[in-house]
Design a protein around this motif. Structure first.
Motif, mmCIF file in Angstrom:
data_model
loop_
_atom_site.group_PDB
_atom_site.id
_atom_site.type_symbol
_atom_site.label_atom_id
_atom_site.label_comp_id
_atom_site.label_asym_id
_atom_site.label_seq_id
_atom_site.Cartn_x
_atom_site.Cartn_y
_atom_site.Cartn_z
ATOM 1 N N ASP A 166 40.925 43.503 47.844
ATOM 2 C CA ASP A 166 41.265 41.858 47.469
ATOM 3 C C ASP A 166 41.641 41.490 45.731
ATOM 4 O O ASP A 166 42.635 40.853 44.994
ATOM 5 N N TRP A 203 47.257 35.059 46.264
ATOM 6 C CA TRP A 203 46.912 35.872 47.667
ATOM 7 C C TRP A 203 45.679 34.737 48.660
ATOM 8 O O TRP A 203 45.901 35.126 49.398
ATOM 9 N N GLU A 248 44.537 42.862 43.529
ATOM 10 C CA GLU A 248 45.640 42.635 43.833
ATOM 11 C C GLU A 248 45.737 41.393 43.149
ATOM 12 O O GLU A 248 46.629 41.348 42.181
#
Length: 326
Positions: A179, A200, A182
């Motif tokens: 996560d 995100w 990204e």
């Protein structure tokens, strides 16, 4: 909402002899290795020795190809210091660390990667390079780089009473290294930090809803919170994401970039409300020991995955730092 940044200073931290089973085994059978009752070939210790020899030869060849050089970041970083410790622990007397900067190291990696040439770099996760390139951290049986770390959230004393909704969000915040990477990769690709965080959050509404469960959308209306962080790519990503979520329920959020010690001191003194950027048990161990009685440790927001190590492209035929020993 507009984030107000106060830059208070930026942190500039791998014989048993084989006996043929049964009588009358021919030479071809010896070469092929023993078989089990089902006729399947069994792995033997000789096979393991052959693999070790092959890995050692590959490691020696790679050493010559890269002139026994590991490309690192700045000399004062923890990952460079750990790499220098690994050189000592594994007896890699001919090897050295070429210190530079994170961008310079990535450029060396990219140049080698495009041609599938060997390259050794000081690596750590989370980092966007593991999203951009297929990389592996080499096994480190001597433990030169230490165990994997977790990243914690800390909050000032009294925050739970004064801002229970913000406290709940901070206490519930948890994600994994993919996560974070990204967000980091988007920022690396010249997307604005706040926009990358928003992207995100928009793509992970189910996870975010767990952090904000039961919190009213205007819970922080008229209130300001301050978050402290070290100006690392990892912490810029995580702090922007949690700031975005806090702003989504009405809070104004200020983010203060500073060196590591002031991060801890600011939360301990109450000048900052929280930080989601505490690496334990190694990287920030000394600072945490100094101030841990003066703030609340809410536990890991990234339970594992924060790791340092000697890193290579996956196309290289090497598994362990031991393979570099000649």
């Amino acid at each position: 909402m507009i984030k107000h940044w106060k830059r208070l200073g930026i942190a500039t931290g791998l014989s048993l002899t084989l006996v043929a089973a049964g009588c009358g085994a021919d030479d071809e059978g010896d070469d092929a290795g023993a078989e089990d009752d089902n006729g399947d070939a069994e792995e033997t210790e000789a096979d393991d020795d052959d693999d070790d020899d092959a890995n050692g030869e590959a490691g020696a060849d790679y050493g010559e190809e890269v002139d026994h050089t590991i490309v690192g970041i700045d000399g004062g970083s923890g990952v460079v210091q750990s790499t220098e410790q690994a050189i000592e622990d594994y007896g890699l007397d001919e090897w050295n660390v070429q210190t530079s900067s994170d961008p310079a190291m990535i450029q060396e990696l990219d140049n080698a990667y495009q041609n599938e040439d060997p390259v050794f770099i000081t690596g750590w996760t989370p980092h966007w390079k593991f999203q951009e390139y297929d990389l592996e951290i080499l096994d480190d049986p001597e433990g030169s780089y230490g165990d994997a770390e977790s990243i914690h959230t800390i909050a000032r004393e009294g925050l739970e009473d004064e801002h229970p909704d913000a406290y709940q969000i901070l206490d519930s915040f948890e994600w994994v290294e993919e996560d974070m990477e990204e967000v980091m990769l988007e920022i690396q690709d010249d997307v604005d930090e706040a926009e990358a965080a928003q992207n995100w959050v928009d793509a992970n509404e189910d996870m975010v809803s767990e952090w904000t469960d039961g919190v009213d959308e205007d819970a922080g209306e008229g209130e300001t919170l301050t978050l402290s962080l070290v100006a690392w790519d990892t912490e810029i990503a995580s702090t922007n994401v949690i700031a975005n979520v806090l702003e989504s329920v009405g809070y104004e959020v200020e983010m203060n970039q500073m060196e590591a010690n002031p991060v801890f001191q600011s939360v301990a003194d109450g000048d900052a409300d929280a930080s989601v950027a505490v690496w334990l048990p190694h990287t920030h161990e000394d600072y945490h020991e100094d101030y841990q009685d003066e703030y609340e440790d809410l536990g890991p927001n990234m339970p594992d995955g924060a790791q340092l190590g000697l890193t290579v492209p996956a196309y290289m035929d090497i598994e362990s730092i031991e393979d570099l020993q000649e």
